[in-house]
Structure formats: C-alpha cells, structure tokens
Design a protein around this motif. Sequence first.
Motif, PDB file in Angstrom:
ATOM      1  N   ALA A 155       0.829  -1.211   0.000  1.00 39.67           N
ATOM      2  CA  ALA A 155       0.000   0.000   0.000  1.00 39.67           C
ATOM      3  C   ALA A 155       0.862   1.259   0.000  1.00 39.67           C
ATOM      4  O   ALA A 155       0.540   2.237  -0.686  1.00 39.67           O
ATOM      5  CB  ALA A 155      -0.926  -0.011   1.212  1.00 39.67           C
ATOM      6  N   ILE A 156       1.939   1.237   0.765  1.00 41.01           N
ATOM      7  CA  ILE A 156       2.844   2.395   0.806  1.00 41.01           C
ATOM      8  C   ILE A 156       3.403   2.679  -0.579  1.00 41.01           C
ATOM      9  O   ILE A 156       3.452   3.828  -1.046  1.00 41.01           O
ATOM     10  CB  ILE A 156       3.985   2.144   1.816  1.00 41.01           C
ATOM     11  CG1 ILE A 156       3.426   2.124   3.250  1.00 41.01           C
ATOM     12  CG2 ILE A 156       5.082   3.198   1.675  1.00 41.01           C
ATOM     13  CD1 ILE A 156       4.423   1.680   4.293  1.00 41.01           C
ATOM     14  N   GLU A 157       3.816   1.632  -1.266  1.00 39.86           N
ATOM     15  CA  GLU A 157       4.357   1.799  -2.616  1.00 39.86           C
ATOM     16  C   GLU A 157       3.285   2.295  -3.580  1.00 39.86           C
ATOM     17  O   GLU A 157       3.564   3.106  -4.471  1.00 39.86           O
ATOM     18  CB  GLU A 157       4.958   0.480  -3.089  1.00 39.86           C
ATOM     19  CG  GLU A 157       6.194   0.067  -2.291  1.00 39.86           C
ATOM     20  CD  GLU A 157       6.677  -1.334  -2.631  1.00 39.86           C
ATOM     21  OE1 GLU A 157       6.124  -1.958  -3.565  1.00 39.86           O
ATOM     22  OE2 GLU A 157       7.617  -1.814  -1.954  1.00 39.86           O
ATOM     23  N   ALA A 158       2.057   1.839  -3.403  1.00 45.76           N
ATOM     24  CA  ALA A 158       0.968   2.276  -4.276  1.00 45.76           C
ATOM     25  C   ALA A 158       0.694   3.766  -4.121  1.00 45.76           C
ATOM     26  O   ALA A 158       0.333   4.444  -5.087  1.00 45.76           O
ATOM     27  CB  ALA A 158      -0.297   1.472  -3.968  1.00 45.76           C
ATOM     28  N   CYS A 159       0.873   4.272  -2.908  1.00 41.17           N
ATOM     29  CA  CYS A 159       0.644   5.700  -2.671  1.00 41.17           C
ATOM     30  C   CYS A 159       1.565   6.570  -3.526  1.00 41.17           C
ATOM     31  O   CYS A 159       1.203   7.694  -3.896  1.00 41.17           O
ATOM     32  CB  CYS A 159       0.867   6.028  -1.195  1.00 41.17           C
ATOM     33  SG  CYS A 159      -0.433   5.446  -0.097  1.00 41.17           S
ATOM     34  N   SER A 160       2.744   6.062  -3.845  1.00 41.66           N
ATOM     35  CA  SER A 160       3.728   6.840  -4.604  1.00 41.66           C
ATOM     36  C   SER A 160       3.631   6.612  -6.104  1.00 41.66           C
ATOM     37  O   SER A 160       4.404   7.208  -6.868  1.00 41.66           O
ATOM     38  CB  SER A 160       5.150   6.479  -4.127  1.00 41.66           C
ATOM     39  OG  SER A 160       5.294   6.752  -2.748  1.00 41.66           O
ATOM     40  N   ASN A 161       2.717   5.781  -6.525  1.00 40.38           N
ATOM     41  CA  ASN A 161       2.588   5.450  -7.938  1.00 40.38           C
ATOM     42  C   ASN A 161       1.440   6.263  -8.551  1.00 40.38           C
ATOM     43  O   ASN A 161       0.271   6.035  -8.221  1.00 40.38           O
ATOM     44  CB  ASN A 161       2.321   3.954  -8.099  1.00 40.38           C
ATOM     45  CG  ASN A 161       2.355   3.506  -9.551  1.00 40.38           C
ATOM     46  OD1 ASN A 161       2.219   4.307 -10.470  1.00 40.38           O
ATOM     47  ND2 ASN A 161       2.525   2.215  -9.758  1.00 40.38           N
ATOM     48  N   PRO A 162       1.741   7.210  -9.446  1.00 36.41           N
ATOM     49  CA  PRO A 162       0.681   8.042 -10.032  1.00 36.41           C
ATOM     50  C   PRO A 162      -0.423   7.249 -10.714  1.00 36.41           C
ATOM     51  O   PRO A 162      -1.547   7.742 -10.849  1.00 36.41           O
ATOM     52  CB  PRO A 162       1.445   8.903 -11.049  1.00 36.41           C
ATOM     53  CG  PRO A 162       2.849   8.944 -10.538  1.00 36.41           C
ATOM     54  CD  PRO A 162       3.082   7.595  -9.916  1.00 36.41           C
ATOM     55  N   LYS A 163      -0.114   6.032 -11.120  1.00 38.23           N
ATOM     56  CA  LYS A 163      -1.129   5.171 -11.736  1.00 38.23           C
ATOM     57  C   LYS A 163      -2.349   5.029 -10.841  1.00 38.23           C
ATOM     58  O   LYS A 163      -3.490   4.932 -11.321  1.00 38.23           O
ATOM     59  CB  LYS A 163      -0.523   3.800 -12.022  1.00 38.23           C
ATOM     60  CG  LYS A 163      -1.509   2.739 -12.469  1.00 38.23           C
ATOM     61  CD  LYS A 163      -0.820   1.391 -12.632  1.00 38.23           C
ATOM     62  CE  LYS A 163      -1.807   0.291 -12.995  1.00 38.23           C
ATOM     63  NZ  LYS A 163      -1.143  -1.031 -13.137  1.00 38.23           N
ATOM     64  N   TYR A 164      -2.115   5.018  -9.527  1.00 37.74           N
ATOM     65  CA  TYR A 164      -3.200   4.787  -8.574  1.00 37.74           C
ATOM     66  C   TYR A 164      -3.783   6.085  -8.006  1.00 37.74           C
ATOM     67  O   TYR A 164      -4.559   6.054  -7.068  1.00 37.74           O
ATOM     68  CB  TYR A 164      -2.706   3.879  -7.451  1.00 37.74           C
ATOM     69  CG  TYR A 164      -2.256   2.535  -7.958  1.00 37.74           C
ATOM     70  CD1 TYR A 164      -3.130   1.711  -8.655  1.00 37.74           C
ATOM     71  CD2 TYR A 164      -0.943   2.100  -7.774  1.00 37.74           C
ATOM     72  CE1 TYR A 164      -2.729   0.477  -9.143  1.00 37.74           C
ATOM     73  CE2 TYR A 164      -0.525   0.869  -8.259  1.00 37.74           C
ATOM     74  CZ  TYR A 164      -1.412   0.071  -8.943  1.00 37.74           C
ATOM     75  OH  TYR A 164      -1.007  -1.148  -9.435  1.00 37.74           O
ATOM     76  N   HIS A 165      -3.387   7.223  -8.608  1.00 40.78           N
ATOM     77  CA  HIS A 165      -3.939   8.509  -8.182  1.00 40.78           C
ATOM     78  C   HIS A 165      -5.169   8.893  -9.000  1.00 40.78           C
ATOM     79  O   HIS A 165      -5.745   9.958  -8.776  1.00 40.78           O
ATOM     80  CB  HIS A 165      -2.887   9.615  -8.332  1.00 40.78           C
ATOM     81  CG  HIS A 165      -1.667   9.402  -7.513  1.00 40.78           C
ATOM     82  ND1 HIS A 165      -0.559  10.234  -7.584  1.00 40.78           N
ATOM     83  CD2 HIS A 165      -1.348   8.448  -6.592  1.00 40.78           C
ATOM     84  CE1 HIS A 165       0.382   9.796  -6.752  1.00 40.78           C
ATOM     85  NE2 HIS A 165      -0.079   8.722  -6.141  1.00 40.78           N
ATOM     86  N   ARG A 166      -5.564   8.035  -9.922  1.00 40.45           N
ATOM     87  CA  ARG A 166      -6.635   8.339 -10.861  1.00 40.45           C
ATOM     88  C   ARG A 166      -7.790   7.351 -10.712  1.00 40.45           C
ATOM     89  O   ARG A 166      -7.674   6.334 -10.046  1.00 40.45           O
ATOM     90  CB  ARG A 166      -6.096   8.270 -12.304  1.00 40.45           C
ATOM     91  CG  ARG A 166      -4.872   9.135 -12.554  1.00 40.45           C
ATOM     92  CD  ARG A 166      -5.223  10.615 -12.584  1.00 40.45           C
ATOM     93  NE  ARG A 166      -4.040  11.431 -12.888  1.00 40.45           N
ATOM     94  CZ  ARG A 166      -3.316  12.059 -11.991  1.00 40.45           C
ATOM     95  NH1 ARG A 166      -3.636  11.970 -10.707  1.00 40.45           N
ATOM     96  NH2 ARG A 166      -2.261  12.789 -12.361  1.00 40.45           N
ATOM     97  N   TYR A 167      -8.891   7.665 -11.391  1.00 41.24           N
ATOM     98  CA  TYR A 167      -9.991   6.705 -11.459  1.00 41.24           C
ATOM     99  C   TYR A 167      -9.498   5.404 -12.097  1.00 41.24           C
ATOM    100  O   TYR A 167      -8.676   5.418 -13.019  1.00 41.24           O
ATOM    101  CB  TYR A 167     -11.136   7.248 -12.323  1.00 41.24           C
ATOM    102  CG  TYR A 167     -11.886   8.418 -11.743  1.00 41.24           C
ATOM    103  CD1 TYR A 167     -12.431   8.356 -10.469  1.00 41.24           C
ATOM    104  CD2 TYR A 167     -12.078   9.569 -12.500  1.00 41.24           C
ATOM    105  CE1 TYR A 167     -13.144   9.432  -9.959  1.00 41.24           C
ATOM    106  CE2 TYR A 167     -12.789  10.643 -11.996  1.00 41.24           C
ATOM    107  CZ  TYR A 167     -13.318  10.565 -10.719  1.00 41.24           C
ATOM    108  OH  TYR A 167     -14.022  11.627 -10.218  1.00 41.24           O
ATOM    109  N   THR A 168     -10.035   4.312 -11.625  1.00 41.35           N
ATOM    110  CA  THR A 168      -9.787   3.012 -12.236  1.00 41.35           C
ATOM    111  C   THR A 168     -11.140   2.346 -12.469  1.00 41.35           C
ATOM    112  O   THR A 168     -12.170   2.868 -12.023  1.00 41.35           O
ATOM    113  CB  THR A 168      -8.884   2.138 -11.340  1.00 41.35           C
ATOM    114  OG1 THR A 168      -9.460   2.056 -10.024  1.00 41.35           O
ATOM    115  CG2 THR A 168      -7.475   2.717 -11.247  1.00 41.35           C
TER     116      THR A 168
END
Length: 408
Positions: free
Chosen positions: A61-74
């Motif tokens: 989860a920590i790594e996902a927070c830093s990935n812009p891929k997961y900052h958007r709608y999915t």
Amino acid sequence: MSAATPSTARRVSARVGAISESATLAVDAKAKALKAAGRPVIGFGAGEPDFPTPDYIVQAAIEACSNPKYHRYTPAGGLPELKAAIVAKTLRDSNYEVDASQVLVTNGGKQAIYEAFAAILDPGDEVIVPAPYWTTYPESIRLAGGVPVEVVADETTGYRVSVEQLEAARTERTKVVLFVSPSNPTGAVYSAEDTEAIGRWAVEHGLWVLTDEIYEHLVYGDAKFTSLPAVLPELRDKCIVVNGVAKTYAMTGWRVGWIIGPKDVVKAATNLQSHATSNVSNVAQVAALAAVSGNLDAVAEMRVAFDRRRQTIVRMLNEIDGVVCPEPEGAFYVYPSVKALLGKEIRGKRPQDSVELAALILDEVEVAVVPGEAFGTPGYLRLSYALGDEDLVEGISRVQKLLAEATD
C-alpha cells in the motif's frame, strides 16, 4: 385533512428510516467511547482481529501511494490485476474455477452483500435467512426490496438449520436462500454433506443461493470449510459468493470485498456500483492484491491464536451457572445461551431479556457484549474472541464474578 407542508412531511424516507443501526458497531463504539473516557472497558463486541495487517501488505500500500497510476480513477468493477488474483485465489482455496468477468471488487463485504441482493431481488421476493444471523443481512435484503424470512436454529443443533426447516419456510415467493459457513454470530460450520444437501435442495426448487465465505480460513479442530459452488456445479448459474480480506488478513479497516457470480448479475451489480461509489480505493485494492496473492503463513499464525482463545472462552463461560456455550468450529465468536439467568436478581436488578443483561454487564463490570436480539434470537449473547489473551481472560473473569451473584 390538509396536505402536508414541508415542515410536517416526513424528513427521512420510510425505506431508510426503517433501517436499524448496526448493533455490533454500536456496542463497539460505546465501549471505545467509555474507554476513551478513562473507564477500563473490555470490548467483546466487534468482530475485528487484534493483529496488525501483515507488513508485506502494508508495504504494498505504501508503494501504491507513490505510484501516479493509482492517483486516478480506475474501473468501477475493480483493478484488473486484483480481479485476476481473486480468480487464482478462489481456485487455490476453494477449488472453484471462475473468470475475471465474474468478479466485482467492492467496498468491503457489506457493500458486496447489498449489491448482490439488489441485483437479483424484486419487490416482495423472499429470502430465507437462517438465524441467528449477522445484523446486516436482513437490513440489506429490505433495502433491496426483499423480504427476509427467518429460520431459527439453536444450540441443540449447533446453530445449524436443516433442509426440512428450509423447506418449511419456502413459499411461492421464495427466491434466495442465504448460506453462511463458518457463521457469524455462532461460529457454526456445516459439513460437506450438509452443505451439498442444502445446495441440492436449492437446485431442486430453482432458488438462488447467496453464500458468505468471509471466514473460510478460520476453522478449527476437525471442521473443514466447504465452498458450495465448488461441490455443486449445478448451482453455479444461481450462486453468488461474497468474500473479502477483512477477517482473514486482519484488514477490517481497508474495506475490500468482492462478489463472484454469474456474469450478467455481476455486470448489473457493477453498473450499480459505478453510480454508488465508483472504484474502491486503489491503495486498498493494491493491499488486497498483495494479501490474496501471498501465502497463508500469517493467516495460519492468527488462526492458532484464535483457536487458543476459543478454547479458553468456551471453558470459562461454561463454568458459569446458567450459561450454556457450545464450542464454535469456525470464525471468532461464541454464542452462549443465557436464558437460565433471565429474571434472576443480579446486584438489585432482574434483567428480563438479553438486552437488559448485556446492559447490566457493561454497567457493573465494564465488559461490552452484544445481545442476541441483534441476531434474531433473544436469550443469547455474542462475544468475539478476536482480542488479546489477557483482555479475554480478564473480561470473562469479571463476567464470571458478576453472574455468580445471580439469585432467584
């Protein structure tokens, strides 16, 4: 009679106004509030593991927070990689082969349950609900326009209903039967034979089955978890499985569950979710991906602790005169009968039902339990043993001392 004005008209809709507050969450909230106020309350109310979420899941989860891929709608139905992992996990754990198009990722098990019922129920459709039941089931059915029909089992059958009881409750309006094993609130686990028998009865009468498998990995002793659609392929076209990461991986706060079912039903539920909430939090989905893709070592460690606590709480409760506590085979709850204590005098009071008894226990010895009325069967208490060993022993010791004072 004059027409209603804005000031006199109903402010809350009849549909939503009829919903009862979650009794388990209410008890847990009260216990936490009292504890925050400095009172030494021990809570047996919420079904929430006391363990932290395993480190490898948190790290994902920590790594996902830093990935812009997961900052958007999915996609509203879930991250494709998580849906694929749920497919693999289902085959691994249940021997049930499904396709990603049969999976919808939801905001926890509660949303999964509601959306499943909403997708298949029309107004007036009946759902057979074995009782004792988890508090959310009948409310979700009513919200979806259905009618819950209770079938009650007690401690004499290990809280398991029979095909004969289900048949007696079936009418021309019956559309769905709810099946939960391991059970919340009782910890009951159905054998493979009984599971298959209930499934065959449903197939024979053309009924849907909604099966909640959230406690699949929490079984003890000789008990075995059985996935209904895995043992009865004939049912699969009318079977919806609800599951999630909350209980197995100590992730109650992450809010990730899922539905597995026929493609058309899952598509309809996905459409509903697209308007209700859209996608589940991407960070939580990535954490769930790590959970379901990983091994079950951390789960096995937690299960050992739950098993130890299970044996302790059953022994201590059965030492109390007037309490009958069957040994649960799954989940992390006990559901003792306290009928013999009702009406007896305890510290100047005579509780007439399990609501009054639970209130007395909280007021007198600061232990929070949930009365059986919340689960459709008065005369019982539900206690979760998903709390630390020391708190468990201290809490039940307080209850033992209090109830030992009961007199005619």
